[in-house]
Structures are given as C-alpha cells and as structure tokens.
Design a protein around this motif. Structure first.
Motif, PDB file in Angstrom:
ATOM      1  N   GLN A 154       5.913   0.180  -5.104  1.00 18.53           N
ATOM      2  CA  GLN A 154       6.683   1.325  -5.136  1.00 18.53           C
ATOM      3  C   GLN A 154       5.587   2.357  -5.214  1.00 18.53           C
ATOM      4  O   GLN A 154       5.775   3.636  -5.755  1.00 18.53           O
ATOM      5  CB  GLN A 154       7.924   1.245  -6.345  1.00 18.53           C
ATOM      6  N   MET A 155       4.618   2.057  -6.141  1.00 20.78           N
ATOM      7  CA  MET A 155       3.317   3.021  -6.140  1.00 20.78           C
ATOM      8  C   MET A 155       3.346   3.696  -5.265  1.00 20.78           C
ATOM      9  O   MET A 155       2.395   5.366  -4.863  1.00 20.78           O
ATOM     10  CB  MET A 155       1.991   2.716  -7.084  1.00 20.78           C
ATOM     11  N   LEU A 156       2.937   2.781  -4.426  1.00 17.36           N
ATOM     12  CA  LEU A 156       2.037   2.687  -2.706  1.00 17.36           C
ATOM     13  C   LEU A 156       3.491   4.163  -1.959  1.00 17.36           C
ATOM     14  O   LEU A 156       3.045   5.712  -1.193  1.00 17.36           O
ATOM     15  CB  LEU A 156       2.224   2.291  -1.866  1.00 17.36           C
ATOM     16  N   THR A 157       4.973   3.696  -2.656  1.00 20.90           N
ATOM     17  CA  THR A 157       5.404   4.997  -1.988  1.00 20.90           C
ATOM     18  C   THR A 157       5.324   6.110  -2.913  1.00 20.90           C
ATOM     19  O   THR A 157       5.318   6.971  -2.180  1.00 20.90           O
ATOM     20  CB  THR A 157       6.766   3.431  -1.912  1.00 20.90           C
ATOM     21  N   CYS A 158       5.747   5.835  -4.002  1.00 24.06           N
ATOM     22  CA  CYS A 158       5.815   7.453  -4.683  1.00 24.06           C
ATOM     23  C   CYS A 158       4.026   7.992  -4.452  1.00 24.06           C
ATOM     24  O   CYS A 158       4.992   9.835  -3.931  1.00 24.06           O
ATOM     25  CB  CYS A 158       5.651   7.046  -5.763  1.00 24.06           C
ATOM     26  N   MET A 159       3.829   7.805  -4.086  1.00 25.15           N
ATOM     27  CA  MET A 159       1.969   8.217  -3.670  1.00 25.15           C
ATOM     28  C   MET A 159       2.409   8.750  -2.478  1.00 25.15           C
ATOM     29  O   MET A 159       1.809  10.106  -1.912  1.00 25.15           O
ATOM     30  CB  MET A 159       0.540   7.737  -3.647  1.00 25.15           C
ATOM     31  N   GLU A 160       2.597   8.654  -1.561  1.00 23.52           N
ATOM     32  CA  GLU A 160       3.998   8.930  -0.054  1.00 23.52           C
ATOM     33  C   GLU A 160       3.952  10.059  -0.648  1.00 23.52           C
ATOM     34  O   GLU A 160       3.556  11.308  -0.257  1.00 23.52           O
ATOM     35  CB  GLU A 160       3.429   7.448   0.762  1.00 23.52           C
ATOM     36  N   ALA A 172       1.737  15.573   6.652  1.00 19.24           N
ATOM     37  CA  ALA A 172       0.291  14.463   5.757  1.00 19.24           C
ATOM     38  C   ALA A 172       0.559  13.283   6.343  1.00 19.24           C
ATOM     39  O   ALA A 172       1.504  12.327   6.840  1.00 19.24           O
ATOM     40  CB  ALA A 172       0.608  14.448   4.555  1.00 19.24           C
ATOM     41  N   ASP A 173      -0.775  13.091   6.830  1.00 18.95           N
ATOM     42  CA  ASP A 173      -1.651  11.635   7.679  1.00 18.95           C
ATOM     43  C   ASP A 173      -0.757  10.832   6.250  1.00 18.95           C
ATOM     44  O   ASP A 173      -2.756  10.571   5.948  1.00 18.95           O
ATOM     45  CB  ASP A 173      -2.349  11.765   9.207  1.00 18.95           C
ATOM     46  N   ILE A 174      -0.608   9.446   6.398  1.00 21.18           N
ATOM     47  CA  ILE A 174      -1.180   8.015   4.591  1.00 21.18           C
ATOM     48  C   ILE A 174      -0.827   7.273   5.344  1.00 21.18           C
ATOM     49  O   ILE A 174      -0.106   6.428   5.541  1.00 21.18           O
ATOM     50  CB  ILE A 174       0.329   9.126   3.813  1.00 21.18           C
ATOM     51  N   ASP A 175      -1.840   6.747   5.460  1.00 21.40           N
ATOM     52  CA  ASP A 175      -1.629   4.781   5.382  1.00 21.40           C
ATOM     53  C   ASP A 175      -1.728   4.178   4.026  1.00 21.40           C
ATOM     54  O   ASP A 175      -2.794   4.360   3.262  1.00 21.40           O
ATOM     55  CB  ASP A 175      -2.707   4.636   6.316  1.00 21.40           C
ATOM     56  N   VAL A 176      -0.924   3.405   3.582  1.00 25.69           N
ATOM     57  CA  VAL A 176      -0.736   3.182   2.642  1.00 25.69           C
ATOM     58  C   VAL A 176      -0.825   1.061   3.283  1.00 25.69           C
ATOM     59  O   VAL A 176      -0.673   0.787   3.733  1.00 25.69           O
ATOM     60  CB  VAL A 176       0.521   2.762   1.832  1.00 25.69           C
ATOM     61  N   PHE A 177      -1.779   0.681   2.167  1.00 22.97           N
ATOM     62  CA  PHE A 177      -2.701  -0.902   1.801  1.00 22.97           C
ATOM     63  C   PHE A 177      -2.261  -1.283  -0.007  1.00 22.97           C
ATOM     64  O   PHE A 177      -2.207  -0.591  -0.375  1.00 22.97           O
ATOM     65  CB  PHE A 177      -3.792  -0.877   2.427  1.00 22.97           C
ATOM     66  N   GLY A 178      -1.379  -2.329   0.148  1.00 20.61           N
ATOM     67  CA  GLY A 178      -1.189  -3.784  -0.688  1.00 20.61           C
ATOM     68  C   GLY A 178      -1.665  -5.099  -0.479  1.00 20.61           C
ATOM     69  O   GLY A 178      -1.526  -5.946   1.188  1.00 20.61           O
ATOM     70  N   GLN A 179      -2.109  -5.426  -1.850  1.00 21.54           N
ATOM     71  CA  GLN A 179      -2.083  -6.986  -1.906  1.00 21.54           C
ATOM     72  C   GLN A 179      -0.971  -7.398  -3.279  1.00 21.54           C
ATOM     73  O   GLN A 179      -0.604  -6.369  -3.962  1.00 21.54           O
ATOM     74  CB  GLN A 179      -2.577  -7.578  -1.560  1.00 21.54           C
ATOM     75  N   GLU A 180      -0.200  -8.811  -2.881  1.00 20.28           N
ATOM     76  CA  GLU A 180       0.585  -8.395  -3.921  1.00 20.28           C
ATOM     77  C   GLU A 180       0.410 -10.680  -3.765  1.00 20.28           C
ATOM     78  O   GLU A 180       0.539 -11.231  -2.888  1.00 20.28           O
ATOM     79  CB  GLU A 180       1.915  -8.465  -3.949  1.00 20.28           C
TER      80      GLU A 180
END
Length: 595
Positions: free
Chosen positions: A229-235, A245-253
């Motif tokens: 959700q942090m990535l989603t909200c930042m986007e 805006a061109d936004i690429d999100v990356f995450g590890q869990e």
C-alpha cells in the motif's frame, strides 16, 4: 494535495473495514475444521482468488475463445493476457456462478478452475500453500460452502465496485485480522493511509528533482512492502501531480500471504509482477545493485535479527561493498539494519522516508552499532529531518513513532543541518477507534507539517483541523555537529597506603575503580572542557586519549522540553486549606454539626 484525502481516510475506517468484516465472516463456516488462528489461511487466498475472478469476468468468454485458437502454440501467454486485459488470465470454463451451480462436483470443478490460472497467479497461491487448505476444506465438507460465501454480495470484488487502492486496504485489513489472531508483536503493525500520505508528501515536497523536463519519471522501493500500500499510495500521489507520470514500483516481502496480496495487486493494476520479490530483505536481498529515486518503508521494530545473523554479519564484513558497513545494531532489534539497506538503495539524488521507534534516536553508547549508524547518516549529511508522529497513530501500537527523512542530495540551506519536527500534537481524534489507532493525520494536519518542513524555521506553529480544533507543530533546525559528542575516559591515579601515587615507568598508574567518562560536545575543545569541568574537582586526573570515542544521539525530547514553573509553596498550601474547608463544610452538611 488531493482534496478527497480525508474522505478516503474515513473509508479505511468505515466502508473498507465493513467490507473486510463481511468477508471475514466467512470464517464462521470454518469453525471446527480450522482453529481460529488458521481462518486467514482460507480467507486471504480466497479473497485474492475472488478478486482475480471478478476482474477477469468481463473478458472470460474472449479468453476462452483465444485459448482455443492458441492452445497448441509454444508461446501463448501474450495472446491470453491481451485477451484478458490484465497481466494474468484463467483458461478454465468455470466461474463462481458455474461452481456454485454444481455442488455435487465442486471438488473437481474447483481444481479445474484453479489450474486454469496463469503461472504468475499459480505462484501466489503456492506461496500461500492454498492447496493444503483446499484439501482440509474438502475433508471437512466445507469447500462448497466457502465458495458460495465468496459468490455472495459480501464477496463481490468487481473493479467497478472496489477501486484497486481500496481493494489493497481491504486485503490489508484482512491481514491485520489474521495477524491479531496470532497476537503478533507491536512492531508487526500496518501503516494507515494518513501516515503514508504524510510520508509521500514529505518525500515529494523536499525533492529538488521531482519534475524532470518532460514530467515525473520515478522509481519507488519498499523493502518491507506488506501488501504494497505504500507503493500504491506513492504512485497515486505522484500521478496527482502529473497524470502522465512514469512510476515504476519495486518491493520485497517475507510474509507469503502479504507477498501474495502485493503481487496480486500489481497484476491487477497492470504493473510488472517481477518487481515484487519474495524473501527476507536482510538476509536475501533481491535488489542487489538496484538504486531508486524514492524509498518508503515501515520496517518492523523490536524484532530480533538472530535468524539473519550469519548473512548480515557476512554483509557487514564486506565493508563499503556491503549494505551494513557502518555498524550492526543490537541483535534484539533490526530496524536500523533496514535503515542502512534503504540508504544503500538510494540514487545519488534519492530520498527515503522510513518509520522508526524512539530507540533509533538514542539507544547505543558511543562506538556501538546504533551510534555508528547515526554517525554514518549525520557525517555524510544525509539525515534531513525527523518528524515525531502522534501517539496512537497505528492500528497495533500506541507507542511514539518517528518518520526519518533521508536525503542524498540536500538543498543548500539544509546542508550541515538537521530539522526536528514535533507533530505529536497535530492530529484529529477519530470518532471510532480501529484497534490502537485513535487519531488521524488529516489534510489540515498534514499540510501544516509539510509546510513547516518546507519553511525550515524554528518555532511553534498553530492551526485548526477540519473540526475547528487546535493543532500544534514545533520545529527546531539544529547544526548537525551538535548531535555528536566525544566520549572521553577520565583516569585518576592509584594511591598506595601512604596516600602517594603509584608509578610505573615514572607514570602514574590508573585506578580502575575511579575511572569515569565524560561526554564532550563535538563542537567543543576537549582540553578546554576538561580543564573547566574536571580538573577543578580532580586536579590529578588525565584523559586516556586512546579510549576516546565519537558518539551521536538525537535528543528529541530534550530539544522540545518546556520548563513549567512550579507553583509557590504558599499558593499550594492555600489551595489545600481551601479544599479542606470545602470538604469539612460538606461533611457538616451531610452529618450535621457533630461531624
């Protein structure tokens, strides 16, 4: 930013929570076959599956037709994804309506339905070990009932009714319910949207490079992404500034359930599911050599890193080539390791907002791992600001928490300085609590905090929230050097029985029982301090300069401490006397003159 922020925050507390509660009520059918702490093993993957199903339903027939045309081709994924309109698909003829229409064959039909999903969905379900739960539902005679529950109104997850961001919060609420059944530690909490929006705005507000010549183009990374959700909200925030805006999100869990939800969310939103990686960030970094514009994260705190000890210490020994070169914190709490990991992932112009509890401010003496990590950030001039959040901001903990803002490319006025912001009294009380969350950081609160961060001045600032209640934020800009100190070791001579100094090689021998230490501010001359503060009281003392260590701590409480004048004794005595007279009068009134 975004006029509807407060309404969306309220949805988290109302519509989203209510929807999640309805879905969780499926657990009523699991009583007996599953223990209460196991309900999430069924509810979570079923919620993911139903969301996939409802997204794919409008293109279901088109996918089946396309599959007939391409099923004999060696490469068919691209055709099927295009037909589905998503990065995933299902080639089974079964829908939830068809499954519930044939209760006699639910086992075989549901298996066919699951096997029809594309490989990336299969990976999610495998991480959740869903096949084991299906077997248990079959053995308990519950499979048809659960499928029927998710085909009812409470299981309607169609995109027309629930937006992607809101679906993410429903997933997160379900995960929260699952976690609470395990009584997880306070640090294993969830980050509500109001806090995330504040972190996002702090990142963007201080970014000198937010807008490129042709608009916003950014990469965002969350090392403990949970359900993402942090990535989603930042986007969401960046696209509010620039729709293109061109936004690429990356995450590890590391948690297989939250990872599955994050990857599902990415698939549904049309992003690259390969940007979502499973594994322990501390011991198994999936983004080696990656660097990002933004890092945003809420890592667990108060959680030991003994499990990752071998890999973390090996990484530390790599020195500057590793992520943990500056130092290692106490094994009882790994939150500062995540801080170092985030710094290692920043571009030269990158920025990070990361949540920590109070121990990261001061725990650890000079030379300790914690102090060395603070030293690393401050002496490299990357620590930009620290914002204290209101207590009771998070769902599962009421303790004091802080947002650290790390900047690899400070603007000129902030060079060599650190801003401390006390926003502990900048909140709006909730009408209804969600667990430990009793307050919200609404738009008015967030705007005041971000404005003070941008203004970069000292002072106490007041405004009112949406309900007309006063909100207060305090700010103090400190020279970074004032956060450091030299810890000196003060020795005193050992005396013999006659009171004479014991000498060795014509030098006095130190009496270890009288050994003492002093913390000398880093911007003060050690010898001048020693002459003024020590020698007048211990003329024979000396400094063992080989033992001097540099330490750093952030005196947040002391910085904002306000002395309150104690009432004079005669005023207190008079008030006590008046209280006694009042009490006696009431007694006489109650019991008569004999009282």
């Amino acid at each position: 930013m975004m006029e509807s922020s407060n309404e969306k925050i309220q949805e988290v507390g109302k519509n989203i929570q209510e929807k999640a509660a309805l879905v969780w009520s499926v657990a009523d059918d699991l009583v007996g076959a599953f223990k209460p702490h196991e309900y999430g093993l069924v509810v979570l993957p079923m919620a993911v599956i139903k969301r996939f199903h409802d997204c794919l339903l409008p293109t279901h027939d088109k996918v089946l037709k396309t599959y007939e045309d391409v099923k004999n081709l060696a490469v068919k994924d691209g055709f099927l994804k295009k037909a589905a309109g998503y990065q995933f698909y299902n080639t089974s003829k079964f829908t939830f309506d068809l499954l519930t229409a044939d209760p006699e064959n639910i086992e075989a039909n549901f298996e066919d339905f699951l096997n029809g999903f594309s490989e990336n969905v299969q990976d999610i379900l495998a991480r959740m070990d869903f096949s084991s739960q299906v077997k248990r539902m079959i053995e308990g005679g519950l499979l048809y009932r659960v499928v029927s529950d998710f085909n009812s109104e409470k299981g309607d997850f169609s995109p027309e009714k629930i937006a992607a961001v809101d679906m993410g919060y429903i997933f997160e609420n379900l995960v929260q319910r699952f976690s609470e059944s395990y009584n997880e530690e306070a640090g294993a909490h969830f980050t509500s949207r109001d806090v995330i929006y504040l972190m996002c705005d702090l990142l963007v507000a201080g970014d000198n490079n937010a807008f490129e010549d042709e608009g916003i183009s950014k990469t965002v990374y969350d090392m403990t992404m949970g359900t993402s959700q942090m990535l989603t909200c930042m986007e969401e925030r960046l696209k509010a500034l620039d729709a293109d805006a061109d936004i690429d999100v990356f995450g590890q869990e590391f948690n297989p359930f939250t990872f599955g939800i994050a990857k599902a969310d990415m698939l549904i939103r049309g992003g690259d599911p390969n940007n979502m990686q499973f594994g322990d960030t501390l011991s198994d970094d999936k983004f080696t050599d990656y660097h990002f514009d933004y890092v945003i994260s809420n890592p667990p705190f108060g959680i030991p890193w003994k499990r990752e000890e071998k890999e973390v210490e090996a990484e530390h020994k790599k020195g500057a080539a590793g992520r943990f070169a500056p130092g290692l914190p106490s094994k009882s709490d790994g939150q500062m390791l995540f801080m170092l990991n985030g710094v290692a992932k920043l571009k030269e112009t990158g920025r990070m907002a990361i949540i920590q509890n109070g121990s990261s401010l001061f725990t650890g003496d000079a030379g300790s791992g914690q102090s060395e990590i603070r030293r690393y950030l401050i002496e490299n001039d990357w620590l930009d600001a620290i914002v204290q959040l209101p207590n009771d901001t998070f769902y599962n903990t009421g303790i004091a928490t802080y947002v650290w803002v790390i900047t690899r490319d400070k603007e000129e006025k902030r060079i060599g300085k650190v801003q401390l912001i006390d926003a502990s009294n900048c909140y709006t009380s909730r009408r209804k609590n969600i667990g430990n969350k009793r307050v919200d950081i609404t738009t008015a609160c967030r705007d005041l905090i971000v404005k003070i961060y941008g203004d970069y001045v000292d002072g106490t600032f007041r405004d009112v929230d949406e309900n007309g209640n006063e909100i207060i934020v305090k700010s103090k800009v400190l020279d970074a050097v004032t956060l450091g100190y030299n810890k000196i070791t003060v020795e005193s001579p050992e005396l013999d029985e006659e009171g004479n100094k014991v000498l060795k090689s014509k030098k006095p021998v130190a009496d270890t029982k009288k050994r003492d230490t002093e913390n000398v501010p880093l911007d003060e001359d050690i010898d001048a301090y020693f002459k003024r503060e020590v020698l007048p009281y211990n003329p024979d003392a000396w400094i063992d300069k080989k033992k001097t260590k540099v330490g750093y701590e952030i005196p947040f409480t002391r910085t904002f401490y306000e002395y309150k004048q104690i009432e004079p004794a005669d005023v207190i005595a008079k008030r006590i006397e008046e209280h006694e007279k009042s009490l006696m009068a009431k007694l006489h009134e109650l019991f008569g003159e004999e009282a």
